[in-house]
Design an enzyme around this catalytic site. Structure first.
Site, short mmCIF file in Angstrom:
data_model
loop_
_atom_site.label_atom_id
_atom_site.label_comp_id
_atom_site.label_asym_id
_atom_site.label_seq_id
_atom_site.Cartn_x
_atom_site.Cartn_y
_atom_site.Cartn_z
N PHE A 77 0.82 -1.05 -0.14
CA PHE A 77 0.05 -0.07 0.13
C PHE A 77 0.83 1.17 0.20
CE2 PHE A 77 -2.34 3.59 1.99
CZ PHE A 77 -3.26 3.51 0.95
N ASP A 162 9.62 3.06 1.60
CA ASP A 162 8.53 3.84 1.91
C ASP A 162 8.09 3.69 3.31
OD1 ASP A 162 5.76 4.77 2.51
OD2 ASP A 162 4.79 4.05 0.71
N LYS A 191 2.97 11.49 7.08
CA LYS A 191 1.95 11.07 8.34
C LYS A 191 2.50 11.91 9.50
CE LYS A 191 -0.16 7.08 6.59
NZ LYS A 191 -1.51 7.78 6.22
#
Length: 337
Positions: A77, A162, A191
């Site tokens: 993801f 990532d 985030k």
């Protein structure tokens, strides 16, 4: 709004602090420091990393433009923009949005032999989450990142991590790759980078690589690196360091995981507990994780599921002993009664 074409003090402070906070990336390309490309949502920085790898393949490996391939992993993801969903394993992200973007080869997460088999003359990079969050809170076998590092070095590939979900203290280290004592060539953060307050993400890489692929105007973002985001980013990094949140995550995470494993030993519902730091997954036996998520919500605990089978436990890094105790009590209530 101040366009990021204008060089502002907050931007300078943020870029400098971020570049220095991260270890020297891609040391085989030189030791002249890192450079940082700021964006908004994390997926923008993922696409920046993809551009970096493709440009490197074209410019330095002489791969014909349009033939470059990047190795990715099943159940990944990385976001929901068109290029990124093109290599998603989830049909709910892809269906109806074609034509999709070519240039990706997806292999089993944690399987180094599959990665080796996927490398060919068109491969320019490897893009991976060191631990998969959305994919089921999956922790790869020991040595996986070290193996990827070797494959990348042996084949002149860019290894890009990532760490949007697992970086910045989440797994008990400042960066997830530190668990295996490697450094990538490129790193994606987001985030927690602004404390969850303002959209902010970055792609960070070796100075030489950034200068190779991106010149003035060849990449950018209207709001990427705007002053308010940069102020939040500097503050978040300062808190992470000054309050030693990575260490706190390691300590609280170990206590929490051990307590959950004791619950699992007494519960008929739990199949497996896995994770590092405050990145913990509880896999249930009947793929009914959301039922337990709703029960926990009724008790005041907000959690989510992954793939229907795993409950994601990712509390704030500054969670207190009392709050950890409350979370454990709620888990006992849901899984043992």
């Amino acid at each position: 709004v101040i366009s990021n074409v204008v060089y502002t003090d907050p931007l300078a402070l943020f870029l400098s602090k971020t570049a220095e906070f991260v270890p020297q990336l891609g040391p085989r390309f030189g030791l002249d420091g890192n450079k940082v490309m700021p964006k908004n949502g994390g997926v923008e920085s993922v696409e920046t990393a993809i551009k970096m790898a493709r440009y490197y393949g074209w410019k330095k490996k002489n791969i014909p433009d349009g033939k470059q391939e990047i190795i990715v992993f099943n159940n990944n993801f990385h976001g929901r923009m068109i290029t990124v969903i093109s290599f998603s394993s989830q049909s709910k992200y892809r269906d109806g949005f074609g034509p999709l973007t070519p240039g990706f080869v997806s292999v089993e997460f944690g399987n180094l032999d599959a990665v080796k088999a996927a490398v060919n003359k068109y491969t320019c990079g490897i893009l991976v989450e060191p631990m998969q969050g959305e994919g089921g809170m999956k922790i790869p076998p020991p040595g996986f990142l070290q193996g990827l590092r070797k494959i990348a070095d042996d084949n002149d590939l860019l290894l890009m991590l990532d760490e949007i979900q697992v970086g910045l203290g989440r797994t008990g280290k400042n960066f997830c790759f530190e668990h295996e004592n490697i450094v990538p060539d490129g790193l994606i953060l987001g985030k927690a980078l602004s404390g969850g307050l303002i959209p902010l993400s970055v792609f960070i890489t070796n100075t030489k690589l950034m200068d190779l692929a991106f010149d003035k105007g060849s990449d950018g973002s209207t709001f990427g690196g705007y002053p308010l985001a940069c102020v939040a980013g500097v503050a978040a990094l300062e808190v992470l360091q000054e309050e030693e949140l990575a260490k706190a995550s390691e300590v609280q995470g170990e206590k929490l995981k051990q307590s959950i494993m004791k619950i699992a030993g007494r519960s008929k519902h739990i199949k497996e507990v896995r994770g590092k730091g405050l990145f913990i997954g509880i896999e249930v036996k009947n793929r009914d994780a959301m039922i337990f998520c709703r029960k926990l919500l009724d008790l005041g605990i907000i959690v989510n599921d992954s793939h229907g089978h795993t409950i994601r436990i990712s509390p704030p890094l500054n969670i207190s002993d009392d709050e950890t105790g409350f979370l454990i009590k709620c888990l006992e209530e849901v899984f043992l009664k």
